[in-house]
Design an enzyme around this catalytic site. Sequence first.
Site, PDB file in Angstrom:
ATOM      1  N   LYS A 177      37.854  36.792  43.261  1.00 41.00           N
ATOM      2  CA  LYS A 177      39.095  36.229  42.586  1.00 41.00           C
ATOM      3  C   LYS A 177      39.373  34.760  42.637  1.00 41.00           C
ATOM      4  O   LYS A 177      40.214  34.390  42.246  1.00 41.00           O
ATOM      5  CB  LYS A 177      40.053  36.959  43.723  1.00 41.00           C
ATOM      6  CG  LYS A 177      40.225  38.536  43.467  1.00 41.00           C
ATOM      7  CD  LYS A 177      41.126  39.140  44.236  1.00 41.00           C
ATOM      8  CE  LYS A 177      41.129  40.624  43.797  1.00 41.00           C
ATOM      9  NZ  LYS A 177      39.960  41.383  44.394  1.00 41.00           N
TER      10      LYS A 177
HETATM   11  C1  PLP Z   1      39.327  42.530  44.033  1.00 39.36           C
HETATM   12  C2  PLP Z   1      38.148  43.014  44.192  1.00 39.36           C
HETATM   13  C3  PLP Z   1      37.542  43.994  43.454  1.00 39.36           C
HETATM   14  C4  PLP Z   1      38.109  44.627  42.356  1.00 39.36           C
HETATM   15  O1  PLP Z   1      38.712  43.988  41.262  1.00 39.36           O
HETATM   16  P1  PLP Z   1      39.431  44.691  40.227  1.00 39.36           P
HETATM   17  O2  PLP Z   1      40.577  43.770  39.821  1.00 39.36           O
HETATM   18  O3  PLP Z   1      40.009  46.062  40.541  1.00 39.36           O
HETATM   19  O4  PLP Z   1      38.641  44.732  38.991  1.00 39.36           O
HETATM   20  C5  PLP Z   1      36.143  44.147  43.563  1.00 39.36           C
HETATM   21  N1  PLP Z   1      35.406  43.655  44.641  1.00 39.36           N
HETATM   22  C6  PLP Z   1      36.021  42.685  45.367  1.00 39.36           C
HETATM   23  C7  PLP Z   1      35.238  42.065  46.452  1.00 39.36           C
HETATM   24  C8  PLP Z   1      37.259  42.327  45.411  1.00 39.36           C
HETATM   25  O5  PLP Z   1      37.899  41.269  46.068  1.00 39.36           O
END
Ligand code: PLP
Length: 462
Positions: A112
């Site tokens: 993120k």
């Molecule tokens: C947020 C997150 C995801 C999932 O992301 P999406 O927005 O649902 O595609 C997967 N792995 C980690 C480590 C995350 O923080």
Amino acid sequence: MEYRSTRGAAPILDFEQATLCGLAQDGGLYVPASWPVMNTDAIRDLQGRPYSEIALCILGLFTGDRVAEPDLGSLIRQAYAGFHHDAIAPIRQLDDRLFLMELFHGPTLAFKDLALQVLGRLFQHFLEKGDRTCTILGATSGDTGSAAIAGVRGLDSVELFMLHPHGRVSDVQRRQMTTVLDGNIHNIAIDGTFDDCQNLVKTLFNDPEFRSRHALTAVNSINWARIASQVVYYFRAALVLGAPDREISFSVPTGNFGNVLAGYVAKKLGLPVHKLIIGSNENDILTRFFETGHMQQQIVRTTLSPSMDIGISSNFERYLFELLDHDADHLSRMMSEFSRTGQFQVGPDLLKKARSDFSAYRFDDDQVRKDILSTYRTTGEIVDPHSMIGVSAARREAHDGVPVVILGTAHPAKFPDAIRDALDIEIGLPDHVAGLLSMTERCTRLGNDPGQLKRFIDDRQD
Ligand SMILES: *Cc1c(COP(=O)(O)O)cnc(C)c1O
């Protein structure tokens, strides 16, 4: 570049307005009114370029004239300056066809950061220019909160209030939020669950007077600027592996459909993406959809991959809009059916179309533990439970001679319990975050009560 809502009843906005408003007024999500397309030569021109230059080119397609090129360039350089790897998103080869792209070298050790470091700076750029301020309000069960805080800490024009359920996030996740002591960051631990936190946020957003008084906004994954920032690493990985002269597939652990949607956008822009492979945990609403054409909400279960523990895949709406050939009325009818009944169904033709873009596989926690162990034995890599689901999904997909890039979404040290369970290994935090465990924390504990939360926010703003 113009943006319109998937539900067709909200004003057309430019990139700046779409970024600052997040969710559209009609409840829909903003999408580009038409897809910019890069031809093969333009893509080939990006070969061998560093991450930040690819980002400038791709993000520039979406920002249009709302950010001057030199400003966008410096904003991107600053966004990635804090990453702990020169390549930003390095790629490791696992075997003769699988490659793991590490998207966890940012400040909070999860993918993120790649988008939120950019989003925070875009907010600052737009608000400063107009001499405005805003208040970001969000709820988190872990990763999103820390990445959002890291993205906006220290900015003058943004106050951020982040709610988490008291006692229900991991130690590392809490400390990644509460040890940020900048004056514009306000951590609030709510006596309740993550759903209670989300409901509090909704209640405040649904109060028009409060909302406009504080210029409330959100930075969750429905913000288009986040999707746009994520498109960049699909390009970068494909270029490294030989695009545009070779097709590449991607395997993505996803819950909200946010990360994998960016891969679809990359394909729309002209990148030769062969297949987008989705990995789900037991919260498998997406996998069930791609099996049956039936989207059906279920109770959320807690798994080893908590950042994918979702009941609804909010970003799927953007893909549904594509499937329906941009028929906003049809889409609105389906989404209102979904919010009324918790389900909708698409016919065989649309399902066939969806399956030509995506395939999807589900893995329970037992399988994830086994796969972490076998991957460690065969490759020496310690893979976190989220990324593992991506690796396992890639292995499940039939071998068609096309290389597969798996999106590694979190550093394994973020989930030490799962790693201990699977491998009997104690994994320590990387040096640059190890200090976390002894740093001062600041956090306010509040009851599950909108009135208290409103007063807290009022008291901290003029
Ligand atoms: C947020 C997150 C995801 C999932 O992301 P999406 O927005 O649902 O595609 C997967 N792995 C980690 C480590 C995350 O923080």
